[in-house]
Design a protein around this motif. Structure first.
Motif, PDB file in Angstrom:
ATOM      1  N   GLY A 211       0.814  -1.202   0.000  1.00  0.00           N
ATOM      2  CA  GLY A 211       0.000   0.000   0.000  1.00  0.00           C
ATOM      3  C   GLY A 211       0.845   1.248   0.000  1.00  0.00           C
ATOM      4  O   GLY A 211       0.565   2.223  -0.707  1.00  0.00           O
ATOM      5  N   VAL A 212       1.950   1.231   0.773  1.00  0.00           N
ATOM      6  CA  VAL A 212       2.848   2.383   0.827  1.00  0.00           C
ATOM      7  C   VAL A 212       3.504   2.601  -0.524  1.00  0.00           C
ATOM      8  O   VAL A 212       3.573   3.712  -1.041  1.00  0.00           O
ATOM      9  CB  VAL A 212       3.933   2.177   1.917  1.00  0.00           C
ATOM     10  N   VAL A 213       3.984   1.492  -1.109  1.00  0.00           N
ATOM     11  CA  VAL A 213       4.639   1.591  -2.406  1.00  0.00           C
ATOM     12  C   VAL A 213       3.678   2.095  -3.468  1.00  0.00           C
ATOM     13  O   VAL A 213       4.008   2.920  -4.301  1.00  0.00           O
ATOM     14  CB  VAL A 213       5.210   0.207  -2.825  1.00  0.00           C
ATOM     15  N   LYS A 214       2.450   1.607  -3.421  1.00  0.00           N
ATOM     16  CA  LYS A 214       1.480   1.943  -4.448  1.00  0.00           C
ATOM     17  C   LYS A 214       1.082   3.417  -4.418  1.00  0.00           C
ATOM     18  O   LYS A 214       0.871   4.044  -5.444  1.00  0.00           O
ATOM     19  CB  LYS A 214       0.231   1.073  -4.273  1.00  0.00           C
ATOM     20  N   ASN A 215       0.969   4.001  -3.225  1.00  0.00           N
ATOM     21  CA  ASN A 215       0.425   5.345  -3.105  1.00  0.00           C
ATOM     22  C   ASN A 215       1.463   6.452  -3.079  1.00  0.00           C
ATOM     23  O   ASN A 215       1.143   7.600  -3.312  1.00  0.00           O
ATOM     24  CB  ASN A 215      -0.434   5.433  -1.826  1.00  0.00           C
ATOM     25  N   LYS A 216       2.705   6.124  -2.782  1.00  0.00           N
ATOM     26  CA  LYS A 216       3.701   7.163  -2.610  1.00  0.00           C
ATOM     27  C   LYS A 216       4.411   7.483  -3.916  1.00  0.00           C
ATOM     28  O   LYS A 216       5.431   6.896  -4.260  1.00  0.00           O
ATOM     29  CB  LYS A 216       4.718   6.739  -1.544  1.00  0.00           C
ATOM     30  N   HIS A 217       3.873   8.433  -4.665  1.00  0.00           N
ATOM     31  CA  HIS A 217       4.502   8.898  -5.898  1.00  0.00           C
ATOM     32  C   HIS A 217       5.057  10.293  -5.667  1.00  0.00           C
ATOM     33  O   HIS A 217       4.482  11.099  -4.926  1.00  0.00           O
ATOM     34  CB  HIS A 217       3.497   8.912  -7.044  1.00  0.00           C
ATOM     35  N   ILE A 218       6.178  10.580  -6.316  1.00  0.00           N
ATOM     36  CA  ILE A 218       6.852  11.862  -6.134  1.00  0.00           C
ATOM     37  C   ILE A 218       6.945  12.577  -7.469  1.00  0.00           C
ATOM     38  O   ILE A 218       7.537  12.052  -8.424  1.00  0.00           O
ATOM     39  CB  ILE A 218       8.274  11.652  -5.566  1.00  0.00           C
ATOM     40  N   ALA A 219       6.369  13.768  -7.560  1.00  0.00           N
ATOM     41  CA  ALA A 219       6.431  14.546  -8.798  1.00  0.00           C
ATOM     42  C   ALA A 219       7.852  15.058  -9.012  1.00  0.00           C
ATOM     43  O   ALA A 219       8.568  15.377  -8.058  1.00  0.00           O
ATOM     44  CB  ALA A 219       5.456  15.712  -8.729  1.00  0.00           C
ATOM     45  N   PHE A 220       8.281  15.122 -10.275  1.00  0.00           N
ATOM     46  CA  PHE A 220       9.572  15.716 -10.587  1.00  0.00           C
ATOM     47  C   PHE A 220       9.511  17.220 -10.326  1.00  0.00           C
ATOM     48  O   PHE A 220       8.512  17.874 -10.648  1.00  0.00           O
ATOM     49  CB  PHE A 220       9.940  15.466 -12.051  1.00  0.00           C
ATOM     50  N   THR A 221      10.552  17.764  -9.761  1.00  0.00           N
ATOM     51  CA  THR A 221      10.608  19.207  -9.522  1.00  0.00           C
ATOM     52  C   THR A 221      10.955  19.919 -10.832  1.00  0.00           C
ATOM     53  O   THR A 221      11.402  19.288 -11.798  1.00  0.00           O
ATOM     54  CB  THR A 221      11.671  19.543  -8.469  1.00  0.00           C
ATOM     55  N   GLU A 222      10.772  21.247 -10.858  1.00  0.00           N
ATOM     56  CA  GLU A 222      11.122  22.008 -12.058  1.00  0.00           C
ATOM     57  C   GLU A 222      12.613  21.888 -12.345  1.00  0.00           C
ATOM     58  O   GLU A 222      13.027  21.832 -13.508  1.00  0.00           O
ATOM     59  CB  GLU A 222      10.719  23.476 -11.884  1.00  0.00           C
ATOM     60  N   GLU A 223      13.417  21.847 -11.296  1.00  0.00           N
ATOM     61  CA  GLU A 223      14.866  21.696 -11.488  1.00  0.00           C
ATOM     62  C   GLU A 223      15.180  20.360 -12.139  1.00  0.00           C
ATOM     63  O   GLU A 223      16.034  20.273 -13.040  1.00  0.00           O
ATOM     64  CB  GLU A 223      15.570  21.805 -10.135  1.00  0.00           C
ATOM     65  N   GLU A 224      14.495  19.293 -11.716  1.00  0.00           N
ATOM     66  CA  GLU A 224      14.723  17.968 -12.301  1.00  0.00           C
ATOM     67  C   GLU A 224      14.269  17.927 -13.756  1.00  0.00           C
ATOM     68  O   GLU A 224      14.934  17.317 -14.607  1.00  0.00           O
ATOM     69  CB  GLU A 224      13.986  16.905 -11.481  1.00  0.00           C
ATOM     70  N   ILE A 225      13.152  18.575 -14.053  1.00  0.00           N
ATOM     71  CA  ILE A 225      12.678  18.621 -15.441  1.00  0.00           C
ATOM     72  C   ILE A 225      13.667  19.396 -16.301  1.00  0.00           C
ATOM     73  O   ILE A 225      13.946  19.031 -17.450  1.00  0.00           O
ATOM     74  CB  ILE A 225      11.274  19.246 -15.515  1.00  0.00           C
ATOM     75  N   ASN A 226      14.239  20.490 -15.755  1.00  0.00           N
ATOM     76  CA  ASN A 226      15.277  21.249 -16.460  1.00  0.00           C
ATOM     77  C   ASN A 226      16.475  20.368 -16.791  1.00  0.00           C
ATOM     78  O   ASN A 226      17.022  20.401 -17.896  1.00  0.00           O
ATOM     79  CB  ASN A 226      15.756  22.417 -15.597  1.00  0.00           C
ATOM     80  N   ILE A 227      16.873  19.523 -15.823  1.00  0.00           N
ATOM     81  CA  ILE A 227      18.008  18.623 -16.035  1.00  0.00           C
ATOM     82  C   ILE A 227      17.703  17.650 -17.171  1.00  0.00           C
ATOM     83  O   ILE A 227      18.555  17.367 -18.019  1.00  0.00           O
ATOM     84  CB  ILE A 227      18.331  17.858 -14.726  1.00  0.00           C
ATOM     85  N   MET A 228      16.474  17.134 -17.201  1.00  0.00           N
ATOM     86  CA  MET A 228      16.096  16.197 -18.266  1.00  0.00           C
ATOM     87  C   MET A 228      16.123  16.877 -19.629  1.00  0.00           C
ATOM     88  O   MET A 228      16.603  16.297 -20.613  1.00  0.00           O
ATOM     89  CB  MET A 228      14.714  15.603 -17.973  1.00  0.00           C
ATOM     90  N   TRP A 229      15.632  18.118 -19.704  1.00  0.00           N
ATOM     91  CA  TRP A 229      15.637  18.828 -20.984  1.00  0.00           C
ATOM     92  C   TRP A 229      17.062  19.096 -21.466  1.00  0.00           C
ATOM     93  O   TRP A 229      17.353  18.992 -22.656  1.00  0.00           O
ATOM     94  CB  TRP A 229      14.870  20.149 -20.879  1.00  0.00           C
ATOM     95  N   ARG A 230      17.958  19.401 -20.539  1.00  0.00           N
ATOM     96  CA  ARG A 230      19.345  19.681 -20.931  1.00  0.00           C
ATOM     97  C   ARG A 230      20.053  18.426 -21.436  1.00  0.00           C
ATOM     98  O   ARG A 230      21.036  18.513 -22.176  1.00  0.00           O
ATOM     99  CB  ARG A 230      20.118  20.287 -19.749  1.00  0.00           C
ATOM    100  N   ASN A 231      19.558  17.250 -21.026  1.00  0.00           N
ATOM    101  CA  ASN A 231      20.203  15.990 -21.411  1.00  0.00           C
ATOM    102  C   ASN A 231      19.412  15.179 -22.432  1.00  0.00           C
ATOM    103  O   ASN A 231      19.806  14.056 -22.744  1.00  0.00           O
ATOM    104  CB  ASN A 231      20.433  15.134 -20.164  1.00  0.00           C
ATOM    105  N   VAL A 232      18.328  15.747 -22.938  1.00  0.00           N
ATOM    106  CA  VAL A 232      17.428  14.974 -23.793  1.00  0.00           C
ATOM    107  C   VAL A 232      18.107  14.481 -25.070  1.00  0.00           C
ATOM    108  O   VAL A 232      17.764  13.419 -25.600  1.00  0.00           O
ATOM    109  CB  VAL A 232      16.160  15.791 -24.137  1.00  0.00           C
ATOM    110  N   ASP A 233      19.097  15.241 -25.573  1.00  0.00           N
ATOM    111  CA  ASP A 233      19.787  14.828 -26.802  1.00  0.00           C
ATOM    112  C   ASP A 233      21.041  14.002 -26.527  1.00  0.00           C
ATOM    113  O   ASP A 233      21.654  13.483 -27.462  1.00  0.00           O
ATOM    114  CB  ASP A 233      20.177  16.065 -27.627  1.00  0.00           C
ATOM    115  N   GLU A 234      21.405  13.887 -25.247  1.00  0.00           N
ATOM    116  CA  GLU A 234      22.629  13.199 -24.893  1.00  0.00           C
ATOM    117  C   GLU A 234      22.391  11.824 -24.265  1.00  0.00           C
ATOM    118  O   GLU A 234      23.164  10.895 -24.473  1.00  0.00           O
ATOM    119  CB  GLU A 234      23.445  14.068 -23.908  1.00  0.00           C
ATOM    120  N   VAL A 235      21.334  11.717 -23.486  1.00  0.00           N
ATOM    121  CA  VAL A 235      21.068  10.486 -22.745  1.00  0.00           C
ATOM    122  C   VAL A 235      19.842   9.772 -23.329  1.00  0.00           C
ATOM    123  O   VAL A 235      18.742  10.331 -23.336  1.00  0.00           O
ATOM    124  CB  VAL A 235      20.840  10.774 -21.252  1.00  0.00           C
TER     125      VAL A 235
END
Length: 397
Positions: A211-235
Motif C-alpha cells: 500500500g505504501v509503495v502503491k500510493n507514494k509517488h513523487i512529482a519531478f521538480t522544475e529543477e529535475e525537469i530542467n536537467i532532463m531537458w538539458r540531457n534529452v539529446d545526450e542520454v
C-alpha cells in the motif's frame, strides 16, 4: 411405454437402444450385438472423435474434449481426453467421452498445474493486452514450484508456500491472482470442486508495504525537469520520460501507444487503458514534446514497428525493461533516487494544477472519471479546448 432418459430426462420408448435426443446408450449390449461397428452420434458439446489416417496404429481413434469456445470464431476449443485419448474402435472412444462428460473431474485428477495453465492461457490471453499477459507470465515464472503438482492435489498451503518463497514484493499478490483465475477456470470446467487460492489472505505486513509503495509517488521538480531537458539529446530514453511528464500517461499506456493513433496534424494521441474513462482517450501533444514525438514516429517507421516507443534495434519494450532504464537514468542524472515510472503521471497533474489547467480537462486527459453528472452528460468538450488547456503549462526551462 414411455420412460425418462437418465441423461437428458426427455421421454423415450422403453424399447429404445439409445436416446434419440442425446445419444445416451440405454442398452449397450444390444448395440454391440446388432453392430459393434455402428457409430453413435456425439451430442453437441461432448467433444470430438477423429481417426488418425496414413499411419498403421493399433488404436487410431483419437478422443478430444471441448474446453471452451474461441471468442472470435465461436468454434469449440478441444484438447486430448485424459488419461487415455486413443482407442481401437470409434465406439470405445465414444464411451470414454460419455464417461468423461458424466464426471469431468476424472480429467482434473491427472491434470498438472502446468497443463491447466496452458489450457487456461490459450482461452484467456487472446482478450488481454500485451502488458497484462506479461504480468501473468512473470507470476507464472515465479510459481515454478507448483508447475508439476496435480491440480486435484493443490491446496492453500501449496500456493501460500509458493507466494512466501517469492522475493519480489509486487509479484506476491500477482501469484495469488494468477492461481485464483486459473482455479476459477478449473472449477467452471469441473476439474476440481474448490478454488483454494481465493481463501488465501496476504500477510498484513506485505499488504501494508504494498500500500505504501502503491500510493507514494513523487512529482519531478522544475529543477529535475530542467536537467532532463538539458540531457534529452545526450542520454537515451530521457525523451520517453519527458513525453510521459507532458501527457500524464501511465507507464504501460506509454509503451502500448500505436503509431496509427498519433495524429501530428491535430497534435493528439489516442491512448489509454485500465478504466472506461481511461480507454481510448484523447491526449493533446504539448508543443514542448511535439518534436520528440515526431522523432519517435521516424524510428518506428524505420523499424517497421506498430509501436511509437521502441528500443534502438528491436520492436516495442516491456514494462520491466522500461523500469530498468528509468531507474538508470534517474541515477545517471542525479535525480531523486526514489522516483519510479509512475511519477511522470503525477508530475503532469502537478504542473497542470500549478498553471491553472481546468480540473475537468486534467481528468479527461489522464483518464479519471469526472464524478460530475452535468460535465459527463450535458457538457460538450471538443479537442481544441483540451489542447488550449494543456498549452497553459508553462515551460520550466
Amino acid at each position: 411405454m414411455l420412460i425418462k432418459c437418465p441423461e437428458c430426462s426427455l421421454q423415450i420408448s422403453d424399447k429404445a437402444v439409445s436416446c434419440p435426443h442425446c445419444g445416451y446408450p440405454l442398452k449397450p449390449e444390444a448395440v454391440r450385438t446388432r453392430s459393434s461397428t455402428r457409430r453413435k452420434r456425439l451430442p453437441n458439446g461432448f467433444g470430438q472423435i477423429s481417426k488418425i489416417r496414413n499411419k498403421s496404429l493399433r488404436k487410431p481413434y483419437r478422443a478430444m474434449v471441448s474446453v471452451g469456445k474461441d471468442p472470435e470464431t465461436g468454434r469449440p476449443i478441444c484438447k486430448l481426453l485424459q488419461p487415455v485419448a486413443y482407442f481401437a474402435t470409434y465406439n470405445e472412444a465414444y464411451e470414454a467421452l460419455l464417461k468423461y462428460n458424466r464426471d469431468p473431474s476424472v480429467q482434473g485428477s491427472s491434470m498438472t498445474v502446468e497443463e491447466l495453465f496452458n489450457e487456461w492461457s490459450e482461452w484467456y490471453f487472446p482478450a488481454l493486452s500485451k502488458s497484462a499477459i506479461e504480468t501473468h507470465m512473470v507470476a507464472w515464472k515465479y510459481s515454478k514450484l507448483l508447475h508439476h503438482v496435480r491440480v486435484s492435489e493443490l491446496r492453500t498451503k501449496n500456493i501460500r508456500d509458493c507466494i512466501d518463497q517469492c522475493e519480489s514484493l509486487t509479484t506476491k499478490p500477482r501469484i495469488k491472482t494468477l492461481f485464483s483465475l486459473m482455479l476459477d477456470y478449473a472449477v467452471e470446467h469441473e476439474y476440481i470442486d474448490q478454488n483454494y487460492a481465493k481463501i488465501i489472505k496476504l500477510n498484513p505486513t506485505i499488504a501494508k508495504e504494498l500500500g505504501v509503495v502503491k500510493n507514494k509517488h513523487i512529482a519531478f521538480t522544475e529543477e529535475e525537469i530542467n536537467i532532463m531537458w538539458r540531457n534529452v539529446d545526450e542520454v537515451p530514453f530521457v525523451d520517453w520520460m519527458l513525453i510521459q511528464c507532458y501527457t500524464g500517461m501511465r507507464p504501460r499506456e506509454l509503451l502500448n501507444v500505436q503509431v496509427e493513433n498519433v495524429d501530428l496534424n491535430q497534435n493528439i494521441i489516442i491512448a489509454g487503458m485500465k478504466t472506461d474513462a481511461g480507454k481510448d482517450r484523447v491526449i493533446p501533444i504539448h508543443a514542448k514534446i511535439r518534436g520528440l514525438v515526431k522523432s519517435k514516429i521516424r524510428v518506428a517507421e524505420y523499424l517497421d514497428s506498430p509501436y511509437l516507443f521502441n528500443q534502438p534495434n528491436s520492436i516495442g519494450m516491456s514494462y520491466t525493461t522500461y523500469n530498468k532504464y528509468f531507474t538508470e537514468i534517474v541515477l545517471q542524472l542525479g535525480l531523486n533516487e526514489k522516483h519510479r515510472p509512475h511519477d511522470p503521471r503525477k508530475t503532469f497533474v502537478t504542473m497542470a494544477k500549478k498553471y491553472n489547467v481546468d480540473e475537468y480537462a486534467i481528468k479527461r486527459i489522464i483518464g479519471h472519471a469526472t464524478g460530475d453528472l452535468t460535465e459527463d452528460r450535458y457538457t460538450e468538450r471538443n479537442i481544441e479546448w483540451l489542447k488550449e488547456e494543456v498549452e497553459k503549462i508553462g515551460s520550466p526551462v
